[in-house]
Design an enzyme around this catalytic site. Structure first.
Site, PDB file in Angstrom:
ATOM      1  CG  ASP A 199      -1.955   0.819   1.110  1.00 45.88           C
ATOM      2  OD1 ASP A 199      -2.361   1.258  -0.262  1.00 45.88           O
ATOM      3  OD2 ASP A 199      -2.930   2.026   2.523  1.00 45.88           O
ATOM      4  CD  GLN A 238      -5.301   1.125  -2.747  1.00 45.39           C
ATOM      5  OE1 GLN A 238      -4.922   2.058  -3.131  1.00 45.39           O
ATOM      6  NE2 GLN A 238      -4.808   0.543  -1.761  1.00 45.39           N
ATOM      7  CB  SER A 286      -6.122   3.262   1.318  1.00 42.75           C
ATOM      8  OG  SER A 286      -4.672   3.583   0.906  1.00 42.75           O
TER       9      SER A 286
HETATM   10  C1  LIG Z   1      10.089   8.092 -10.375  1.00 41.37           C
HETATM   11  C2  LIG Z   1       8.829   8.184  -9.392  1.00 41.37           C
HETATM   12  C3  LIG Z   1       8.527   8.265  -7.896  1.00 41.37           C
HETATM   13  C4  LIG Z   1       7.692   7.964  -6.519  1.00 41.37           C
HETATM   14  C5  LIG Z   1       8.353   8.776  -5.651  1.00 41.37           C
HETATM   15  C6  LIG Z   1       6.870   8.999  -4.740  1.00 41.37           C
HETATM   16  C7  LIG Z   1       6.836   9.532  -3.384  1.00 41.37           C
HETATM   17  C8  LIG Z   1       5.809   9.033  -2.225  1.00 41.37           C
HETATM   18  C9  LIG Z   1       5.752   9.799  -1.479  1.00 41.37           C
HETATM   19  C10 LIG Z   1       4.643  10.069  -0.755  1.00 41.37           C
HETATM   20  C11 LIG Z   1       3.296   8.002  -1.292  1.00 41.37           C
HETATM   21  C12 LIG Z   1       2.075   8.261  -0.274  1.00 41.37           C
HETATM   22  C13 LIG Z   1       1.849   7.641  -0.721  1.00 41.37           C
HETATM   23  C14 LIG Z   1       1.042   7.042   1.045  1.00 41.37           C
HETATM   24  C15 LIG Z   1      -0.421   5.795   0.369  1.00 41.37           C
HETATM   25  C16 LIG Z   1      -1.150   6.191   1.981  1.00 41.37           C
HETATM   26  C17 LIG Z   1      -2.339   5.406   1.837  1.00 41.37           C
HETATM   27  C18 LIG Z   1      -2.941   5.350   3.552  1.00 41.37           C
HETATM   28  O1  LIG Z   1      -2.246   4.464   3.971  1.00 41.37           O
HETATM   29  S1  LIG Z   1      -4.116   5.898   3.292  1.00 41.37           S
HETATM   30  C19 LIG Z   1      -4.958   5.038   4.949  1.00 41.37           C
HETATM   31  C20 LIG Z   1      -5.560   4.503   4.723  1.00 41.37           C
HETATM   32  N1  LIG Z   1      -7.136   4.446   4.485  1.00 41.37           N
HETATM   33  C21 LIG Z   1      -7.933   5.213   5.443  1.00 41.37           C
HETATM   34  O2  LIG Z   1      -7.395   5.643   6.345  1.00 41.37           O
HETATM   35  C22 LIG Z   1      -9.234   6.081   4.638  1.00 41.37           C
HETATM   36  C23 LIG Z   1     -10.387   5.535   6.160  1.00 41.37           C
HETATM   37  N2  LIG Z   1     -12.343   6.423   5.622  1.00 41.37           N
HETATM   38  C24 LIG Z   1     -11.522   7.622   5.793  1.00 41.37           C
HETATM   39  O3  LIG Z   1     -11.782   8.314   5.903  1.00 41.37           O
HETATM   40  C25 LIG Z   1     -12.927   7.490   4.926  1.00 41.37           C
HETATM   41  O4  LIG Z   1     -14.459   6.360   4.905  1.00 41.37           O
HETATM   42  C26 LIG Z   1     -13.598   8.516   3.937  1.00 41.37           C
HETATM   43  C27 LIG Z   1     -12.611   9.555   4.645  1.00 41.37           C
HETATM   44  C28 LIG Z   1     -12.544   7.433   2.751  1.00 41.37           C
HETATM   45  C29 LIG Z   1     -15.231   8.459   3.765  1.00 41.37           C
HETATM   46  O5  LIG Z   1     -15.293   9.229   4.628  1.00 41.37           O
HETATM   47  P1  LIG Z   1     -16.864  10.523   4.733  1.00 41.37           P
HETATM   48  O6  LIG Z   1     -18.364   9.562   3.776  1.00 41.37           O
HETATM   49  O7  LIG Z   1     -17.486  10.748   5.678  1.00 41.37           O
HETATM   50  O8  LIG Z   1     -16.071  11.238   3.566  1.00 41.37           O
HETATM   51  P2  LIG Z   1     -15.770  12.972   3.486  1.00 41.37           P
HETATM   52  O9  LIG Z   1     -17.596  13.831   3.992  1.00 41.37           O
HETATM   53  O10 LIG Z   1     -16.160  12.782   2.058  1.00 41.37           O
HETATM   54  O11 LIG Z   1     -14.754  13.511   4.034  1.00 41.37           O
HETATM   55  C30 LIG Z   1     -15.034  13.042   5.176  1.00 41.37           C
HETATM   56  C31 LIG Z   1     -13.199  14.060   5.407  1.00 41.37           C
HETATM   57  O12 LIG Z   1     -12.022  14.247   4.902  1.00 41.37           O
HETATM   58  C32 LIG Z   1     -11.692  15.020   4.892  1.00 41.37           C
HETATM   59  N3  LIG Z   1     -11.790  15.225   3.105  1.00 41.37           N
HETATM   60  C33 LIG Z   1     -12.330  14.695   2.472  1.00 41.37           C
HETATM   61  N4  LIG Z   1     -12.114  14.822   0.902  1.00 41.37           N
HETATM   62  C34 LIG Z   1     -11.375  16.665   1.426  1.00 41.37           C
HETATM   63  C35 LIG Z   1     -10.205  17.033   0.147  1.00 41.37           C
HETATM   64  N5  LIG Z   1     -10.428  17.051  -0.884  1.00 41.37           N
HETATM   65  N6  LIG Z   1      -8.674  18.027   0.687  1.00 41.37           N
HETATM   66  C36 LIG Z   1      -8.632  17.722   1.962  1.00 41.37           C
HETATM   67  N7  LIG Z   1      -9.071  16.956   3.233  1.00 41.37           N
HETATM   68  C37 LIG Z   1     -10.833  16.022   2.740  1.00 41.37           C
HETATM   69  C38 LIG Z   1     -12.419  16.310   5.600  1.00 41.37           C
HETATM   70  O13 LIG Z   1     -11.780  16.311   6.846  1.00 41.37           O
HETATM   71  C39 LIG Z   1     -13.700  15.911   5.036  1.00 41.37           C
HETATM   72  O14 LIG Z   1     -14.137  15.702   6.683  1.00 41.37           O
HETATM   73  P3  LIG Z   1     -15.558  17.422   6.208  1.00 41.37           P
HETATM   74  O15 LIG Z   1     -16.068  17.419   5.115  1.00 41.37           O
HETATM   75  O16 LIG Z   1     -14.520  18.775   6.287  1.00 41.37           O
HETATM   76  O17 LIG Z   1     -16.198  17.725   7.269  1.00 41.37           O
END
Ligand SMILES: CCCCCCCC/C=C\CCCCCCCC(=O)SCCNC(=O)CCNC(=O)[C@H](O)C(C)(C)COP(=O)(O)OP(=O)(O)OC[C@H]1O[C@@H](n2cnc3c(N)ncnc32)[C@H](O)[C@@H]1OP(=O)(O)O
Length: 428
Positions: A335, A407, A357
């Site tokens: 992940d 995913q 995710s």
């Molecule tokens: C050459 C290539 C080089 C590449 C180099 C790369 C470098 C890489 C660097 C870095 C990579 C990083 C990679 C990371 C990957 C990590 C993945 C993870 O670990 S994800 C964690 C696991 N998943 C969860 O924890 C979800 C748990 N589930 C939930 O939280 C809920 O079920 C959810 C949000 C999915 C749905 O819940 P609802 O139905 O209540 O959704 P709603 O009302 O739309 O939003 C709720 C709140 O979410 C925030 N939120 C939602 N949309 C947002 C937005 N657009 N912006 C900011 N906040 C937002 C706000 O606080 C919002 O609350 P308000 O509406 O403000 O009261």
């Protein structure tokens, strides 16, 4: 009974289910068989405890000796898979154990007691300080039968919330601890319900959905503050011979030795004069904690707009030799850089995203070694409605397809303060 049957039986004994398969195999080699006629004494009060007794067949009664304070305690019966002679601090038996019917026991003599104290994440009591960070992350504290506690460690990758891979890896570790060691996980399906708080412990409650002859199924709920934040269903299977084919072909990519890892790419960016000085200075100031997974990218940044990504990865540090642990580690790693690929075609200067995710599925086709290089081939066939979909395939160095994954993730533009909370809904 042959060795395989003894191992299989021992794997069903709840006391032993938290041990790695290697320990159970060694216990199977060490146990003696003892038989008793009805009415025969298996253990007498005051006799020295000579080992761990596990009932293979028949029934025995435990009775408090006469003329003691315990005399009024009701007798109880031991059945198949029950055990005695372990976990007491006394070197002599405190009770009588008498065969009720014809009785057969396995006895693990005292000199093999160390086999009950494994040296891996599956250990119940040991604190795994000498292990790699990954094993420490996956280490769970047993609280009760089928209930475990996990933590977000200071050196572990976290994002705003508990890292999704940590939930998958820890929940799979909890499920694996309750399954007969001859069965390995072959598929899992997880849903992320609520973002996890990285400052709180996570309680993992395992439900033993089914124990069949070939398969076993477990459901795990991860909880914080009494709320279920994550669920996982995992299915385990005993080794089986069957039809074989592999249609998937490993892409032709350079070997990991010829590629840069994440830290080297960062180092280059900090010193590359083509990047503005301001960017390089601010990047250098950011706290940088290397991930416990080493990654080497097969393409350069020019191809970062393609909805696909190939990279090699492996666990940092040596892992204990336990196939179940290796599966948990790969599940954890799967992940880290995955759903972000669905954002690749949409990347533009200044884009800030909010991505989480939503669900995650893995099929383990073949045994996997997490401290050896694996190629992660990721494609994103679709992004729509605020959700990005990715598929993954993992190959070992021999080109064998060891795992397939899917995913779906929430992918939105990050809202700035004052913006409405939802992205606009489509017109119907
Ligand atoms: C050459 C290539 C080089 C590449 C180099 C790369 C470098 C890489 C660097 C870095 C990579 C990083 C990679 C990371 C990957 C990590 C993945 C993870 O670990 S994800 C964690 C696991 N998943 C969860 O924890 C979800 C748990 N589930 C939930 O939280 C809920 O079920 C959810 C949000 C999915 C749905 O819940 P609802 O139905 O209540 O959704 P709603 O009302 O739309 O939003 C709720 C709140 O979410 C925030 N939120 C939602 N949309 C947002 C937005 N657009 N912006 C900011 N906040 C937002 C706000 O606080 C919002 O609350 P308000 O509406 O403000 O009261």
């Amino acid at each position: 009974m042959d060795r395989e049957e003894v191992t299989e039986f021992l794997g069903q004994v709840p006391l032993l289910q938290c041990l790695p398969s290697s320990s159970i195999r060694r216990i199977a080699d060490a146990v003696l068989v003892k038989r008793y006629e009805p009415g025969g004494y298996v253990a007498r009060e005051g006799d020295p405890v000579d080992g761990l007794y596990i009932i293979l067949d028949g029934q025995a009664e435990v009775s408090a000796p006469a003329n003691t304070e315990e005399e009024n305690r009701p007798d109880y019966v031991l059945n198949k898979y029950d055990y005695f002679g372990y976990g007491t601090n006394s070197s002599v038996h405190q009770v009588n154990v008498i065969a009720v019917s014809k009785l057969t026991c396995f006895v693990l003599p005292n000199q093999y007691g160390h086999l009950l104290q494994p040296k891996t994440i599956w250990s119940a009591e040991e604190t795994p300080e000498n292990h790699s960070l990954l094993e420490q992350i996956l280490h769970l504290e047993p609280l009760e039968v089928d209930i475990f506690r996990g933590f977000t460690l200071p050196g572990a990758p976290t994002f705003r919330q508990v890292f999704g891979g940590q939930l998958i890896g820890q929940a799979l570790a909890a499920a694996s601890k309750t399954v007969d060691c001859l069965k390995a996980v072959h598929s899992l399906h997880a849903i992320f319900l609520i973002a996890g708080d990285k400052n709180l412990p996570i309680i993992y409650q395992v439900h033993r959905a089914r124990d069949g002859t070939s398969f076993a199924t477990r459901k795990v709920e991860a909880k914080q503050k009494g709320l279920v934040i994550f669920t996982l269903i995992a299915s385990f299977q005993k080794d089986e011979l069957g039809f074989e084919h592999q249609a998937a072909i490993m892409p032709d990519v350079p070997p990991p030795e010829e590629l840069l890892n994440l830290e080297e790419i960062r180092e280059r960016r900090l010193t590359d004069p083509r990047f503005p000085m301001q960017y390089r200075n601010s990047a250098a100031k950011k706290k940088f904690v290397p991930w416990p997974i080493e990654m080497r990218f097969c393409e350069d940044s020019a191809s970062q707009h393609k909805p696909s990504l190939n990279y090699w990865f492996r666990a940092r540090g040596k892992l204990s030799d336990d196939p179940a642990l290796h599966r948990c580690v790969v599940a954890y790693a799967s992940d880290l850089l995955y759903s972000g690929v669905s954002l690749n075609p949409h990347r533009e200067k200044g884009l800030k995203t909010y991505s989480l995710s939503l669900d995650h599925s893995i099929w383990f086709h073949k045994p996997v070694k997490a401290d050896d290089w694996l190629l992660y081939v990721i494609d994103s066939p679709s992004a729509h409605g605020g959700r990005g979909f990715v598929t993954g395939r993992m190959f070992n160095r021999q080109g064998e397809l060891v795992m397939s994954l899917t995913q779906e993730a929430l992918i939105r533009r990050a809202k700035t303060p004052g913006q409405p909370s939802q992205t606009p809904r489509p017109k119907l």
